[in-house]
Design an enzyme around this catalytic site. Sequence first.
Site, mmCIF file in Angstrom:
data_model
loop_
_atom_site.group_PDB
_atom_site.id
_atom_site.type_symbol
_atom_site.label_atom_id
_atom_site.label_comp_id
_atom_site.label_asym_id
_atom_site.label_seq_id
_atom_site.Cartn_x
_atom_site.Cartn_y
_atom_site.Cartn_z
ATOM 1 N N ASP A 1 -40.311 -18.093 -18.733
ATOM 2 C CA ASP A 1 -39.600 -19.179 -19.084
ATOM 3 C C ASP A 1 -40.845 -20.373 -18.880
ATOM 4 O OD1 ASP A 1 -38.147 -21.748 -18.649
ATOM 5 O OD2 ASP A 1 -37.546 -21.249 -16.629
ATOM 6 N N HIS B 1 -36.183 -24.534 -12.773
ATOM 7 C CA HIS B 1 -37.198 -23.699 -13.503
ATOM 8 C C HIS B 1 -38.401 -23.847 -12.810
ATOM 9 C CE1 HIS B 1 -34.674 -23.663 -17.181
ATOM 10 N NE2 HIS B 1 -34.345 -24.889 -16.728
#
Length: 613
Positions: free
Chosen positions: A252, A426
């Site tokens: 990610d 994130h």
Amino acid sequence: MTETQNKQKNTTKSPTKRRTTKPYANRTKTAAKPKTTKTPEPKQAAKTTKRAPQQKRKPVRKTPVRIIPLGGLNEIGKNMTCFECGQDMFIVDCGMAFPDADMLGVDLVLPDYTYVEKNIDRLRGIVITHGHEDHIGGVPYFLKRFNVPVYGTRLTIGLIEEKLKEHGLLNKANLNVIQPKQTVKMGCMAVEAVRVNHSIPDAIAFAIHTPAGIIVHTGDFKVDYNPIEGDMIDLARFAELGSRGVLLLMSDSTNAERPGYTMAERKIGESFERLFNSAGNRRIIVASFASNIHRIQQIIDNAEKYGRKVAISGRSMENVVSKAIELGYLKVPNNILINVDAISRYPHEKLTIITTGSQGEPMSALARMATGDHRKVTVTSEDFIIISASPIPGNEKHVTRVVNDLMKLGAKVIYESMYEVHTSGHACQDELKMILSLTRPKYFMPVHGEYKHLKKHSELAQTMGIDANRIHIGTIGQVLEIDNIDMHVAGTVPSGQIFVDGLGIGDVGSIVLRDRKILSEDGLIVVVTTIESESGCVVAGPDLVSRGFVYVRESEALMDEAKHLLVQVLDQCYTNNIREWGAMKTAIRDELSSYIYRKTKRSPMILPIIMEI
């Protein structure tokens, strides 16, 4: 035997005995005193000769894996990636994206499934990392065309079920619940679920076991050592995979530009407690992402602590809260939830409203409150409003407009830049480095982000010792082929965007969007004329109708001159015996377009209509 002969005999036996009982000691000693014997030199040469063929042996190339991103690269949203090996294929995630400002009238944007459709007989299933819209939003549209097994954790499958109910597909769908550490067979490949932390519970990464090696796909993740619900990320399993040897890491990249660590979700709970305390007797309205169940839990906990009832506003928020309570992911005290219709029965100091609209979406509940269009909630100076989300890139203007409108109504508005009321789901740079160091991949491919995020993540990987030639920044539709020997691009496949407009899927394309753009910018002029079929003479018109171009009553001279020009065009067509409608419409469109551009520097859409009697 003389004394001299005895000494010579002993001298001869001594090295023979050492060679027999302690050969390595003898070699070491011989190497230290090369003058006493010449035998080690040919032995060493012989040893070198024997090992030479082993050094020349090349590794056997294993069956390659093909990785084909159909979404989620160089963009935020519509994540979808195909993995192929031999005659088997499976998909990781099936998301959607919200339309850009230039996609006029479009409701949703989906990945292009053309390549999957051509290879549907090889597709073994879909595995989902978590329940956010950019990862599950496309599942109903995909299952309408291809009925394949779908695998995900309990909450993820629960949210997918709600979507399939709306589309009437639930009874036909093959949905399967998996747990972290569980493995699903996908032909010659096997997909292992690994627990990660994110802004929604039950998020997982995947360790994909292939003939070529192990591929780790992190999905969306962060490292939270003390999460609100469930266990922390399984760093031990990532380390085990790294010790076994990871062929490729796909990680990610959303927060690759941010240094340090992502703030823990519990920190937001502390901010909420301070804000609830400072709200006093005012009504509290909190806008958040509907899927952020951890955030909703903390809002409910603080509402209970300060003796407030909680009402839910917004369709998506109601659906997610209902499903999370049903599955046990939200712990709600008895009698604290009330219907939004009942808020008028309670004083403001006893109310908390959780709503959608943290991104300033025009039709969201918070946006309608800001414009006074909400049927059940009227914002006043007695409201204390918390926007618990950061604007997604491109939504900043929408959020700012909503904040301004709420403030004009007298409300006190708290948003991220003022207080710690939001944290990302994130990983930031130090967490990304942690995963890189634990997995120690041979190759690296940053995923989930715009190009600047992917580029920054690739630079981060290079600081961790991965060579630039072992890093691949991909694009949608590009085929990456990888095995135990090398990694290379092996062509492209059809890819792009499918637009959803109302009930239509894919029937809005670039031409339709271009027409909508012209209509929105320069408007429309309709030219209507009636022609006698036998003679070709004009018996009525031409009449001009303007929509979005000019107000006719204030531009009579322009319209009269345009009408006079069209009369000349039709007369010329009659003189040249042009009766074919297509040619006549082209002549009308060309002459009128040139005239209007000379007069106004605008290019409205021109729609000629010819009727024949």
